[in-house]
Design an enzyme around this catalytic site. Sequence first.
Site, PDB file in Angstrom:
ATOM      1  CG  HIS A  80      -0.451   0.309   2.513  1.00  7.86           C
ATOM      2  ND1 HIS A  80      -0.069  -0.656   3.419  1.00  7.86           N
ATOM      3  CD2 HIS A  80      -0.243   1.495   3.143  1.00  7.86           C
ATOM      4  CE1 HIS A  80       0.338  -0.083   4.540  1.00  7.86           C
ATOM      5  NE2 HIS A  80       0.254   1.230   4.396  1.00  7.86           N
ATOM      6  CG  ASP A 215       0.571  -4.050   2.978  1.00  4.97           C
ATOM      7  OD1 ASP A 215       0.987  -3.604   1.889  1.00  4.97           O
ATOM      8  OD2 ASP A 215      -0.074  -3.356   3.782  1.00  4.97           O
ATOM      9  CB  SER A 666       2.719   1.946   6.360  1.00  2.50           C
ATOM     10  OG  SER A 666       1.465   1.936   6.995  1.00  2.50           O
TER      11      SER A 666
END
Length: 733
Positions: A80, A215, A666
């Site tokens: 992402h 991810d 992230s």
Amino acid sequence: MRITLIAALVLSSGFAYADEGQWQPYQMPSIADKLTERGIEIPAKQLADLGQYPMNAVVSLGYCTASFVSPQGLVVTNHHCAYRGIQYNSKKEHNYLADGFLAKKMADEPSAGPNERLYITENVKNVTEQVTANLSDEPLTRYEQIQTNSKALIKECEADDNYRCSVNSYHNGLEYYLIKQLIIRDVRLVYAPPESVGGYGGDIDNYEYPRHSGDFTFLRAYVGKDGKPAVYSEDNVPFTPKSYLKINADGVKAGDGVFAAGYPGSTSRYNLTSELKFASEWLYPTYAARYQLQIDTITQMGETDRDIAIKYAGTIASMSNRMKKLNGLLDGFKATDIVGIKQSREDDFLAWLKQDKAANPKLIAELETLLAEQQKQTQTNYYFENAQSSTLLSTAKKLYRLAQEKQKPDAERESGYQERDMKMFRAELERIDSSFAVEVDKTLWLQDLNAYIGQPLKVKVFDNALEHANNHKEFIAKVDGMYALTELTDQATRLAWMDKSVEAFETSSDPFIRLAVDVHATNMDLEKASKLLDGKLSKARPKYMEAVIAYYKANNWPVYPDANRTLRITYGMVDGYQSKDALYKQPFTRLEGIAAKHTGEEPYNAPAKLLAAIATNDYGKHTIQSVYNDPRSWMCKLVSCVETKNDFNSVPVNFLSSVDTTGGNSGSPVFNGRGELVGLNFDSTYEAITKDWFFNPIITRAVHVDIRYILWMMDQVDHADNLIKELDLVRNP
């Protein structure tokens, strides 16, 4: 206010501070004993040195974190986080978001886009004295002096054009640090799994656990042949980092100590209770409602136009993430009465403050007055600012502001409009086409305009410019006409406006340029009011923080700055948690969970080749035989835990730990005690979202993609043998 049992335990025990802290690297030696307790073997002094492994391999994307994992500039981050680069290269004829992408050789690695950057932090210096020297008591002058002092430091730091420098405020202006970062301007896409792997579970599983998300994505940094940063060119060569991470192919087990490094975005742990109430009662619900409306609109339009779906995929993903986080914060405030916890702590602080004869008794009252003014300003400006949300109007406003700012000496220009900003300014104008469609932009803008019309606070010049009056059809026709007549949809035209004069803007017939000129003075007045308030807060906030830090130290509590997108380190352990009565969430999820969730429809539509690989039960070298509830875990210190050996015998997909993270973390590398890569941070559990305001170690868990799942995907599913050969794989002793 009622405080829940968990909250009471947190307030009354030492557990409140276990694993808490988003620490500046230089602080590591001060918590060396805590790192040792967690089994972190790498010396704290080494972690404090940005020139040494592993910190010199941790990089920023500007909005996420990444890390070097090969001597040829290979970088790993979240799927992402690399979404824009994947989207940038996705077309109807080859949709890499849907199908994934793997470059088998470097010549096949495409640019991730003109805006993509890697920032390598090389130096952090305390410049508090230089920034705050001889500041005026007049608020606006004070604000401008802070900016002027900061710009002077930045200019000196950026003598070499290959570096980007910034002056960042810590502890709400009590301290300032100058940060020097090497900029990599050529970033390329190397390997990305399909979105049905990288975002498996979609919005339904977002902030939830158990998770089964792959991810991850690999990028590569390129530079000119001279080894210096350069914009994209086919002649560029892979960047050679000073260091790259060793990858532990054996991963971790429950109870293992871990730490993460990255660039957390924003937390509010030292803010007053009144700020939390404003956020929970007005700010978060208002923002969440707007996000939901926009998501629904774009989704509906994307269902009938695949090109729109691709162009706005990143926008949808970002909005969905923000909206779910806001709703999670609101739910969390109710579930554990965070307002009550904050108020109790604040009452304690005020009682402690009264005992200090040297303390200013009006300190909090003065700050509260300013905060009330700030909150009113936020509410007053909200609808007017949203009413200018059209991408084309925003672009016209920036271009006109640039023309205005270019009339000043460079040092006096507003940040964002100086010569140092022009490369990124141009790149942003170029990138608009990849995530813009007229019909979508117009529809979203009309929604914001209708919201503006429906509330009582109006700006006359804006109303006159749009001439909406009371005739809704004419109003829509006016907006349609603006999009039909503008030339800003053309990239070359947009770029040409960067070099035009103020007079050219003020005599333009382009409807968005005209509107930008009309609202400029009003926007400058609002900006001035905001700067004036910031100047007042630049005196009040640091005084408050001085007192708060003294209070924390008096109680032997950890003191670290709120997150501000600068490099931090956090530590913890691999651990599950008790989410509800009789529901304990294990720290690891299994490969078979992907197949069990699979329905064939989004968001549980795992690729056929992934399901086929799972069905073979061929785990290669990426399995673990057992997991266990470790008696060392915090939950086991609160409730009776029995150490049990469980058959796992699978590839671990995701795992939980107690490291202290937030947005911006992230893609952060998760390390074992020896500083070897064992996973990537990508999310938090739903119960943990409120950690932006208050860290509760009993339920706060970060979610990571396990390195063994990444390696298994590369090995057994996508056959990325060329990349595996680049990695420095190690095993446990």
